[in-house]
Write a protein that holds these residues in place. Structure first.
Motif: not given
Length: 239
Positions: A81, A86-88, A90-91
């Motif tokens: 990542t 952070e969204e990557e 979490v996903q």
């Protein structure tokens, strides 16, 4: 026999860096620079680990990971990542990634994470082999857990869980109504040498909670703010 690692990365310099350092450590590596071809390779051969970039031509990393898990492929996956994405992370964890590495990264971190994921995977396989001869069941209200088979039944219906979700649930159900800290879950389920943060625990608990609470309220995981989690059943709530 050397453990085999599939690297799906389209940036030539990074791909060479990964392949070289993994090979120097004794791993056998295969590098593919296209998403669709990477997915095909992952499905056709039993690799010990997949290192997967997010941004790829053809299929992106999330699509590859999702398709692998949908087809029942449980090969451990480490996603690559971007910094501050952070969204990557979490996903990726929601789709079933086992760990992540933030770019740019050092060789020592790369090798430590690869070693930790492979070690955990081996431990899980050995644990399942040891219990293959017998079958236990752990119950909590309408919840039935079969540790040897990694199976969960709730209200007579099967609940599909990823391995780490199962281990989190097993640890919680063995301590009904007891608050379990995030640090406890991190150390027991992921191990003391796990490099990831507590966000990993929160993501897995969130996913687990949604699966358990879908269309029923008899078994729930409650959040204790600033501390951790506890599992409660309808019988405990009424008392």
């Amino acid at each position: 026999m050397a453990q085999q690692i599939l690297v799906i990365e389209d940036e030539p310099t990074l791909a060479r860096l990964l392949s070289y350092n993994l090979s120097q450590e004794g791993y056998e590596t295969k590098v593919i620079d296209h998403g669709s071809e990477g997915l095909q390779a992952a499905l056709q051969h039993a690799y010990d680990l997949i290192i997967l970039d997010i941004m790829l031509p053809g299929l992106n990393g999330f699509e590859i990971l999702s398709k692998l898990r949908q087809k029942g492929n449980k090969t451990p996956v480490i996603i690559l990542t971007a910094r501050n994405a952070e969204e990557e992370v979490v996903q990726g964890l929601k789709y079933g990634a086992d760990d992540y590495i933030t770019k740019p990264f050092g060789v020592a971190e790369l090798l430590a994470r690869v070693s930790a994921v492979l070690r955990r995977t081996l431990s899980e396989e050995q644990l399942q082999d040891k219990h293959a001869a017998g079958e236990k069941v752990i119950t909590a209200g309408d919840l039935f857990i079969y540790p040897e088979k990694y199976e969960v039944m709730l209200g007579g219906e099967s609940i599909p869980l990823r391995p780490k979700e199962f281990e989190v649930l097993l640890y919680l159900v063995q301590r009904p109504s007891v608050v379990v800290t995030r640090d406890d879950l991190m150390n027991i389920v992921w191990g003391f040498d796990y490099i990831g943060g507590q966000r990993t625990v929160d993501v897995h608990v969130s996913s687990l909670r949604k699966k358990l609470e879908m269309n029923q309220q008899s078994v729930q995981i409650e959040s204790i703010r600033g501390v951790g989690y506890k599992l409660v059943t309808a019988a405990v709530k009424k008392s």
